[in-house]
Design a protein around this motif. Structure first.
Motif, PDB file in Angstrom:
ATOM      1  N   SER A 377       0.818  -1.211   0.000  1.00 15.33           N
ATOM      2  CA  SER A 377       0.000   0.000   0.000  1.00 15.33           C
ATOM      3  C   SER A 377       0.852   1.261   0.000  1.00 15.33           C
ATOM      4  O   SER A 377       0.377   2.337  -0.349  1.00 15.33           O
ATOM      5  N   ASP A 378       2.124   1.131   0.388  1.00 16.10           N
ATOM      6  CA  ASP A 378       3.047   2.273   0.403  1.00 16.10           C
ATOM      7  C   ASP A 378       4.447   1.720   0.170  1.00 16.10           C
ATOM      8  O   ASP A 378       5.042   1.109   1.056  1.00 16.10           O
ATOM      9  N   SER A 379       4.985   1.935  -1.009  1.00 13.38           N
ATOM     10  CA  SER A 379       6.267   1.317  -1.393  1.00 13.38           C
ATOM     11  C   SER A 379       7.441   1.819  -0.569  1.00 13.38           C
ATOM     12  O   SER A 379       8.523   1.236  -0.613  1.00 13.38           O
ATOM     13  N   SER A 380       7.257   2.905   0.183  1.00 18.15           N
ATOM     14  CA  SER A 380       8.349   3.404   1.020  1.00 18.15           C
ATOM     15  C   SER A 380       8.412   2.684   2.363  1.00 18.15           C
ATOM     16  O   SER A 380       9.342   2.913   3.138  1.00 18.15           O
ATOM     17  N   ARG A 381       7.432   1.833   2.637  1.00 22.68           N
ATOM     18  CA  ARG A 381       7.365   1.168   3.926  1.00 22.68           C
ATOM     19  C   ARG A 381       7.997  -0.218   3.881  1.00 22.68           C
ATOM     20  O   ARG A 381       8.202  -0.796   2.817  1.00 22.68           O
ATOM     21  N   ALA A 382       8.274  -0.756   5.087  1.00 24.69           N
ATOM     22  CA  ALA A 382       8.934  -2.057   5.190  1.00 24.69           C
ATOM     23  C   ALA A 382       7.979  -3.177   4.785  1.00 24.69           C
ATOM     24  O   ALA A 382       6.793  -3.151   5.122  1.00 24.69           O
ATOM     25  N   SER A 383       8.506  -4.167   4.093  1.00 27.56           N
ATOM     26  CA  SER A 383       7.672  -5.285   3.641  1.00 27.56           C
ATOM     27  C   SER A 383       7.465  -6.317   4.740  1.00 27.56           C
ATOM     28  O   SER A 383       6.610  -7.183   4.611  1.00 27.56           O
ATOM     29  N   TRP A 384       8.236  -6.239   5.838  1.00 29.94           N
ATOM     30  CA  TRP A 384       8.076  -7.208   6.924  1.00 29.94           C
ATOM     31  C   TRP A 384       7.084  -6.722   7.986  1.00 29.94           C
ATOM     32  O   TRP A 384       6.932  -7.352   9.043  1.00 29.94           O
ATOM     33  N   VAL A 385       6.371  -5.633   7.693  1.00 32.55           N
ATOM     34  CA  VAL A 385       5.368  -5.091   8.616  1.00 32.55           C
ATOM     35  C   VAL A 385       3.972  -5.420   8.081  1.00 32.55           C
ATOM     36  O   VAL A 385       3.652  -5.073   6.939  1.00 32.55           O
ATOM     37  N   SER A 709      27.134 -10.736  -0.812  1.00 31.05           N
ATOM     38  CA  SER A 709      26.524  -9.548  -1.405  1.00 31.05           C
ATOM     39  C   SER A 709      25.461  -8.918  -0.521  1.00 31.05           C
ATOM     40  O   SER A 709      25.081  -7.776  -0.741  1.00 31.05           O
ATOM     41  N   GLN A 710      24.984  -9.694   0.476  1.00 35.37           N
ATOM     42  CA  GLN A 710      23.924  -9.191   1.353  1.00 35.37           C
ATOM     43  C   GLN A 710      22.774  -8.627   0.537  1.00 35.37           C
ATOM     44  O   GLN A 710      22.287  -7.529   0.779  1.00 35.37           O
ATOM     45  N   ARG A 711      22.326  -9.381  -0.455  1.00 31.47           N
ATOM     46  CA  ARG A 711      21.198  -8.932  -1.262  1.00 31.47           C
ATOM     47  C   ARG A 711      19.969  -8.769  -0.382  1.00 31.47           C
ATOM     48  O   ARG A 711      19.776  -9.474   0.580  1.00 31.47           O
ATOM     49  N   MET A 712      19.140  -7.820  -0.791  1.00 33.56           N
ATOM     50  CA  MET A 712      17.950  -7.520  -0.011  1.00 33.56           C
ATOM     51  C   MET A 712      16.708  -7.967  -0.760  1.00 33.56           C
ATOM     52  O   MET A 712      16.650  -7.920  -1.974  1.00 33.56           O
ATOM     53  N   PHE A 713      15.697  -8.344   0.014  1.00 33.88           N
ATOM     54  CA  PHE A 713      14.463  -8.859  -0.551  1.00 33.88           C
ATOM     55  C   PHE A 713      13.275  -8.169   0.096  1.00 33.88           C
ATOM     56  O   PHE A 713      13.383  -7.576   1.166  1.00 33.88           O
ATOM     57  N   ARG A 714      12.157  -8.317  -0.569  1.00 36.71           N
ATOM     58  CA  ARG A 714      10.901  -7.871   0.001  1.00 36.71           C
ATOM     59  C   ARG A 714       9.999  -9.082   0.197  1.00 36.71           C
ATOM     60  O   ARG A 714       9.961  -9.984  -0.637  1.00 36.71           O
ATOM     61  N   PHE A 715       9.259  -9.065   1.306  1.00 36.99           N
ATOM     62  CA  PHE A 715       8.314 -10.142   1.581  1.00 36.99           C
ATOM     63  C   PHE A 715       7.150 -10.037   0.605  1.00 36.99           C
ATOM     64  O   PHE A 715       6.595  -8.961   0.388  1.00 36.99           O
ATOM     65  N   VAL A 716       6.772 -11.175   0.017  1.00 37.52           N
ATOM     66  CA  VAL A 716       5.675 -11.205  -0.952  1.00 37.52           C
ATOM     67  C   VAL A 716       4.451 -11.915  -0.380  1.00 37.52           C
ATOM     68  O   VAL A 716       3.326 -11.424  -0.483  1.00 37.52           O
ATOM     69  N   GLY A 717       4.653 -13.076   0.213  1.00 40.35           N
ATOM     70  CA  GLY A 717       3.519 -13.836   0.733  1.00 40.35           C
ATOM     71  C   GLY A 717       3.960 -15.212   1.178  1.00 40.35           C
ATOM     72  O   GLY A 717       5.155 -15.529   1.226  1.00 40.35           O
ATOM     73  N   SER A 718       2.996 -16.048   1.485  1.00 38.70           N
ATOM     74  CA  SER A 718       3.282 -17.396   1.945  1.00 38.70           C
ATOM     75  C   SER A 718       2.962 -18.399   0.847  1.00 38.70           C
ATOM     76  O   SER A 718       2.276 -18.092  -0.129  1.00 38.70           O
ATOM     77  N   CYS A 719       3.481 -19.608   0.999  1.00 40.40           N
ATOM     78  CA  CYS A 719       3.185 -20.671   0.040  1.00 40.40           C
ATOM     79  C   CYS A 719       3.364 -22.015   0.728  1.00 40.40           C
ATOM     80  O   CYS A 719       3.793 -22.093   1.881  1.00 40.40           O
ATOM     81  N   TYR A 720       3.015 -23.071   0.001  1.00 42.34           N
ATOM     82  CA  TYR A 720       3.173 -24.428   0.496  1.00 42.34           C
ATOM     83  C   TYR A 720       4.041 -25.217  -0.482  1.00 42.34           C
ATOM     84  O   TYR A 720       3.903 -25.078  -1.696  1.00 42.34           O
ATOM     85  N   ALA A 721       4.899 -26.047   0.079  1.00 41.20           N
ATOM     86  CA  ALA A 721       5.723 -26.952  -0.722  1.00 41.20           C
ATOM     87  C   ALA A 721       5.405 -28.372  -0.292  1.00 41.20           C
ATOM     88  O   ALA A 721       5.405 -28.684   0.904  1.00 41.20           O
ATOM     89  N   TYR A 722       5.119 -29.235  -1.252  1.00 39.46           N
ATOM     90  CA  TYR A 722       4.767 -30.619  -0.951  1.00 39.46           C
ATOM     91  C   TYR A 722       6.001 -31.502  -1.052  1.00 39.46           C
ATOM     92  O   TYR A 722       6.772 -31.400  -2.003  1.00 39.46           O
ATOM     93  N   GLY A 723       6.189 -32.336  -0.041  1.00 40.47           N
ATOM     94  CA  GLY A 723       7.243 -33.338  -0.127  1.00 40.47           C
ATOM     95  C   GLY A 723       8.610 -32.875   0.306  1.00 40.47           C
ATOM     96  O   GLY A 723       9.617 -33.393  -0.172  1.00 40.47           O
ATOM     97  N   VAL A 724       8.706 -31.875   1.220  1.00 34.36           N
ATOM     98  CA  VAL A 724      10.005 -31.483   1.767  1.00 34.36           C
ATOM     99  C   VAL A 724      10.419 -32.563   2.760  1.00 34.36           C
ATOM    100  O   VAL A 724       9.781 -32.753   3.798  1.00 34.36           O
ATOM    101  N   THR A 725      11.473 -33.270   2.452  1.00 36.27           N
ATOM    102  CA  THR A 725      11.834 -34.462   3.218  1.00 36.27           C
ATOM    103  C   THR A 725      12.795 -34.144   4.349  1.00 36.27           C
ATOM    104  O   THR A 725      13.424 -33.090   4.403  1.00 36.27           O
ATOM    105  N   GLU A 726      12.923 -35.111   5.253  1.00 36.48           N
ATOM    106  CA  GLU A 726      13.878 -34.977   6.347  1.00 36.48           C
ATOM    107  C   GLU A 726      15.304 -34.955   5.804  1.00 36.48           C
ATOM    108  O   GLU A 726      16.167 -34.251   6.322  1.00 36.48           O
TER     109      GLU A 726
END
Length: 740
Positions: A377-385, A709-726
């Protein structure tokens, strides 16, 4: 006796005709107001001083409203005689076309029609008792006063002698609902069977003489009252020592009302209340109880209305058991977590930061997944909020559904927040599951079954567009069933039995095998014959010849091999139902390979028969309906395959519809060791989507490059992954990355 002539639980019947005539006579438009000066507020002398309204008593409903302000120092009051009553109400339409005359200043204060009617009723009920009413006692135009007084509103209601809930003018349905709920509250103490008590009272309650509505419709009219939808009321009623609800001339003590509503909440599964009424029941249930932490309250009451983004937190922060200390919301204390003078987005950031430092990152991730992120809603704000100014997604759309994240998972590392120039950076630790390489179109809704079959056929191809393998189909169906289990809204027979891990064909359960067979059968006109036009009236499956299933192709042989793992009793019972006969060989303890193979061949032919197809069609279409509802607001996508890993997740993911190609999927949590195997499989599936902040195109995500490089990211959303094994969890080390 209660001052004002009320007994506990006694209802005063309204005089509808006199009230209606009086209201019609007393509506004052802006054009006909007397030529008197407008009231001007004088600043309050101290932070603990409040204004109180003292109405001139008159029994005549239509008489002009007159009042004086009294100033009350809450800090020095020592006895009840020096106290006041507070009012909890809904402002109504923001049209200030009525007025009330202040005798002391000889000026008029403009008020709304809803406040005007409320004051006329209270003038007769309560006399000249001092009242605190936010619409009048708080100078809404003075931001300095609001930033001092608003955080103290919980204390203002707590110090009041009584709180009066105003539900509006006389409403026959609400009057009858008061009576019914009072009867339920009385009788539930006399009879042990709560559901029986409720249903007896509801069935014996007379229909309203005016509207003809029955008891349930009357109670639903009460629960639809705007007061129950307002966010501030939870705090206002919770802090009260003595509360009375009023609707016109009818009144009931809150203890009786709440008792009756509590009984309804316990049997709500047998009463067909709509979502608005259910939300009102949740609100009433929270009043007077400890609703939890600020994050828990924001989660539970996300749908309660509040027009101001700032007030969405301040309306409830006084209730939070982790923000009870006055300094936490004080304007003058440098330790304050929240300040009303801050911009609302700054307070959201401060609250998220405080929560993460207190060890609640998992809860913040849950809020981000359901409320959305502030930067959208405001691109100047933090994506982890989280964006708490919005309503969260429906519970069936949230990450992990019913699971208590904080008690079920651990983080891969402790988060850290630091200031980099003008930005606050959140450092996280996680394991990469892949880069998004392809996002599928939205799941089809309200379309023909042929179109859906064609869509499924396109999904069941690998990343090179080749025809489906066992692994591809198993991955897709496993992913869909996994998400349905989290949604808690599945009605089909397949979802509960589909396991949460990848497996070989020989390990398939009967239900899994049947679901895979149903999917292939459903899309067979496209996958087997390559038809481009198939008539809706002759589909599904009428064009499929049995020889397609009799031929010893890899397709049929695979399913026949899977059928060998199916319990022989199940196969025998199905064949017996189809042919009305018994196969005595089913009683053999160790049937031969040829016998099992013959049975499985017969089962496949039976499933391809008209009877078998009908059964599959009925059960599979329920499954597809569940999936369509679950996929609303979500999309399927693929990630780039990592050939160097043998135990990675499957190729399908389901997640936020905001996902884009080149987003990165990262797992931030791992299930705790004490959980059951099935829970471990479920809790390995949640992951999160992040988007590179700098640059574009394909980015190399090796751990060394990320660390350097300490690349930076923005939070987008959640997802599910099927079959992540031990094995995958054990072989990959977490890496660090920054989120802005």
């Amino acid at each position: 006796m209660i001052p004002g002539g009320f007994d506990d639980g006694t209802l005063e019947e309204p005089d509808d005709t006199s009230v209606a005539l009086a209201l019609q006579q007393t509506r004052v438009s802006a054009d006909s107001e007397p030529e008197k000066p407008l009231f001007k507020y004088i600043p309050l002398p101290s932070p603990f001083t409040v204004r109180l309204v003292s109405l001139d008593y008159t029994a005549e409903f239509a008489a002009p409203l007159e009042f004086d302000f009294k100033y009350f120092d809450r800090d020095t009051a020592v006895c009840e005689d020096e106290s006041y009553d507070a009012v909890s109400h809904v402002w109504g339409e923001p049209e200030f076309d009525h007025h009330i005359y202040c005798r002391g200043t000889k000026a008029v204060l403009k008020i709304t029609a809803a406040v005007d009617r409320m004051l006329r009723h209270f003038r007769r009920k309560l006399g000249s008792r001092p009242l605190w009413i936010d619409a009048i006692c708080l100078n809404q135009a003075d931001e300095v006063e609001k930033r001092i007084q608003v955080p103290k509103m919980g204390a203002i209601y707590h110090q009041a002698r009584s709180v009066h809930i105003w539900l509006g003018d006389t409403n026959p349905n609400i009057t009858d609902a008061f009576r019914t709920l009072h009867n339920i509250a009385l009788r539930r103490m006399q009879l042990p069977q709560l559901a029986h008590v409720v249903m007896i009272v509801l069935q014996n309650a007379p229909a309203n003489e005016t509207s003809g509505d029955d008891a349930i419709e009357q109670i639903q009219a009460l629960l639809h009252n705007p007061w129950f939808q307002r966010r501030w009321v939870i705090q206002e009623a919770s802090f009260s020592h003595d509360t009375v609800a009023h609707c016109g001339e009818s009144s009931i003590r809150w203890t009786w009302l709440a008792d009756g509503l509590h009984a309804l909440r316990q049997v709500q599964q047998i009463i067909n209340f709509d979502e608005v009424a259910l939300n009102a029941l949740r609100v009433s249930g929270a009043i007077g109880r400890d609703p939890g932490t600020i994050l828990e309250i924001l989660w539970q009451f996300h749908g309660s209305l509040c027009s101001d983004a700032q007030d969405r937190i301040f309306a409830i922060c006084g209730l939070a058991n982790d923000l009870k200390e006055p300094w936490m919301t004080s304007e003058d204390d440098p330790r304050a977590i929240l300040k009303y003078s801050n911009h609302w987005a700054d307070n959201y950031t401060l609250l998220a930061q405080h929560s993460i430092k207190e060890g609640n990152l998992v809860a913040i991730l849950r809020h981000l997944s359901s409320f959305g992120t502030l930067w959208k809603s405001d691109s100047s704000r933090a994506s982890w909020v989280p964006n708490w100014s919005a309503d969260r997604a429906h519970s069936s759309k949230e990450i992990l559904g019913p699971y208590d994240l904080a008690k079920s998972v651990d983080l891969y590392g402790f988060p850290e927040i630091s200031q980099v120039e003008h930005r606050k950076i959140l450092m996280l630790h996680g394991k990469r599951l892949g880069n998004v390489s392809h996002v599928y179109p939205q799941w089809p809704t309200n379309t023909s079954m042929i179109k859906l079959a064609e869509y499924l056929n396109n999904l069941c191809r690998n990343s090179q567009g080749q025809r489906a393998s066992f692994r591809t189909i198993e991955s897709l169906l496993g992913m869909l069933c996994l998400c349905l289990r989290f949604s808690e809204n599945a009605h089909n027979v397949f979802t509960p039995s589909f396991t949460t891990r990848k497996h070989e064909p020989s390990e398939m359960t009967p239900e899994e095998t049947l679901l895979m067979f149903a999917l292939d059968l459903y899309r067979a006109p496209f996958s087997c014959h390559g038809h481009t036009e198939i008539a809706e009236s002759t589909w599904p499956w009428t064009s499929i010849e049995l020889r397609e299933f009799e031929r010893q192709t890899q397709y049929v042989q695979r399913f026949m091999d899977n059928m060998l793992s199916w319990g022989q009793t199940d196969a025998h019972d199905a064949m017996a139902d189809a042919h009305g006969s018994e196969d005595n060989s089913a009683t053999q303890e160790h049937p031969s390979w040829d016998t099992l193979l013959a049975r499985r061949r017969a089962m496949i032919l039976y499933l391809a028969s008209e009877t078998g197809r009908a059964k599959i069609k009925a059960s599979f279409e329920v499954f597809l309906q569940d999936v369509a509802e679950m996929m609303d607001g979500r999309v399927l996508f693929r990630c780039k395959e990592d050939e160097s890993r043998e135990s990675g997740p499957s190729e399908y993911f389901i997640g936020s519809s905001d996902v884009q190609e080149n987003d990165i999927v990262i797992q931030l949590t791992k299930p705790r060791a004490h959980l059951r195997d099935e829970e471990v499989g479920l809790l390995r599936s949640p992951a999160f989507l992040f988007r590179p902040f700098f640059g574009g195109g394909t980015v190399s995500w090796s751990e060394v490059e990320l660390r350097s490089s300490q690349r930076m990211f923005r939070f987008v959303g959640s997802c599910y992954a099927y079959g992540v094994t031990e094995e995958f969890d054990a072989e990959q080390e977490p890496f660090s990355f920054a989120v802005i």
